[in-house]
Design a protein around this motif. Structure first.
Motif, PDB file in Angstrom:
ATOM      1  N   ARG A 165       0.829  -1.195   0.000  1.00  0.00           N
ATOM      2  CA  ARG A 165       0.000   0.000   0.000  1.00  0.00           C
ATOM      3  C   ARG A 165       0.870   1.255   0.000  1.00  0.00           C
ATOM      4  O   ARG A 165       0.616   2.212  -0.729  1.00  0.00           O
ATOM      5  CB  ARG A 165      -0.903  -0.011   1.240  1.00  0.00           C
ATOM      6  N   SER A 166       1.896   1.234   0.808  1.00  0.00           N
ATOM      7  CA  SER A 166       2.817   2.364   0.890  1.00  0.00           C
ATOM      8  C   SER A 166       3.510   2.578  -0.459  1.00  0.00           C
ATOM      9  O   SER A 166       3.621   3.710  -0.957  1.00  0.00           O
ATOM     10  CB  SER A 166       3.847   2.112   1.991  1.00  0.00           C
TER      11      SER A 166
ATOM     12  N   GLN B 239       2.366   1.567  -3.315  1.00  0.00           N
ATOM     13  CA  GLN B 239       1.343   1.988  -4.272  1.00  0.00           C
ATOM     14  C   GLN B 239       1.080   3.477  -4.127  1.00  0.00           C
ATOM     15  O   GLN B 239       0.927   4.192  -5.121  1.00  0.00           O
ATOM     16  CB  GLN B 239       0.060   1.185  -4.059  1.00  0.00           C
ATOM     17  N   GLU B 240       1.042   3.987  -2.897  1.00  0.00           N
ATOM     18  CA  GLU B 240       0.841   5.413  -2.676  1.00  0.00           C
ATOM     19  C   GLU B 240       2.006   6.214  -3.256  1.00  0.00           C
ATOM     20  O   GLU B 240       1.810   7.275  -3.866  1.00  0.00           O
ATOM     21  CB  GLU B 240       0.676   5.694  -1.174  1.00  0.00           C
ATOM     22  N   GLU B 241       3.223   5.700  -3.059  1.00  0.00           N
ATOM     23  CA  GLU B 241       4.403   6.372  -3.633  1.00  0.00           C
ATOM     24  C   GLU B 241       4.323   6.379  -5.161  1.00  0.00           C
ATOM     25  O   GLU B 241       4.605   7.396  -5.795  1.00  0.00           O
ATOM     26  CB  GLU B 241       5.688   5.679  -3.182  1.00  0.00           C
TER      27      GLU B 241
ATOM     28  N   GLU C 226       1.613   6.184  -6.953  1.00  0.00           N
ATOM     29  CA  GLU C 226       0.538   7.111  -7.341  1.00  0.00           C
ATOM     30  C   GLU C 226       1.024   8.562  -7.256  1.00  0.00           C
ATOM     31  O   GLU C 226       0.709   9.381  -8.125  1.00  0.00           O
ATOM     32  CB  GLU C 226      -0.695   6.890  -6.464  1.00  0.00           C
TER      33      GLU C 226
END
Length: 176
Positions: free
Chosen positions: A19-20, A22-24, A26
């Motif tokens: 998730r982390s 993926q956020e980076e 994004e």
């Protein structure tokens, strides 16, 4: 169970890590989109500026062509005007010289003096025409200057001779 709990914990940590990431990703994608948008706007601005420059270049070429045409017409006009002024002036100078010589002796001294004044004034005018209407001098923006000593007495006498008849004709007193 302990093993499953441990795997679940690892999976949970792995999901958090994913998730982390993926956020980076994004955030990086959003930044790349912003940069792409910026570059697209820059390209549009550059294209617009290039079109403006090309249009300006074409206008300058058109103006340069018009200027060359105007310059050619001006040179032709000056050459024609110079000829049109010199032709009758040369006739006047020839006749004034002949009168000033007074070979037949039928003119009095005042008439001879008047003919000499006409000739002198005509020569001055011819020199002025030569200087002002010479296309080569006009094109180059250059006029020759002759610096020489001038007698004030001769200058005064010349002015008196040239303008005395005009002053008398207008009934005014001219004292040089």
């Amino acid at each position: 169970n302990a093993e499953l709990k441990e795997q679940t914990l690892r999976l949970s940590k792995s999901q958090d890590k994913l998730r982390s990431q993926q956020e980076e990703i994004e955030a990086v994608n959003a930044e790349l989109e912003d940069r792409n948008d910026y570059l697209a706007r820059q390209k549009e601005a550059t294209d617009w500026a290039n079109r403006q420059l090309e249009q300006s270049r074409l206008e300058l070429e058109k103006k340069a062509g018009q200027l060359a045409t105007a310059s050619r017409f001006k040179s032709e006009f000056l050459a024609n005007m110079s000829h049109e002024l010199r032709t009758p002036l040369n006739s006047i100078l020839l006749l004034a010289r002949m009168l000033g010589e007074n070979k037949e002796g039928n003119l009095n001294s005042e008439q001879v003096r008047s003919a000499q004044i006409i000739k002198s004034s005509g020569n001055d005018l011819l020199n002025l025409i030569n200087d002002v209407l010479d296309p080569a001098k006009v094109e180059s923006g250059r006029m020759d200057m002759n610096v020489e000593r001038v007698s004030v007495r001769d200058l005064a006498d010349s002015l008196d001779q040239q303008f005395q008849a005009l002053a008398q004709d207008k009934r005014i007193c001219l004292d040089v």
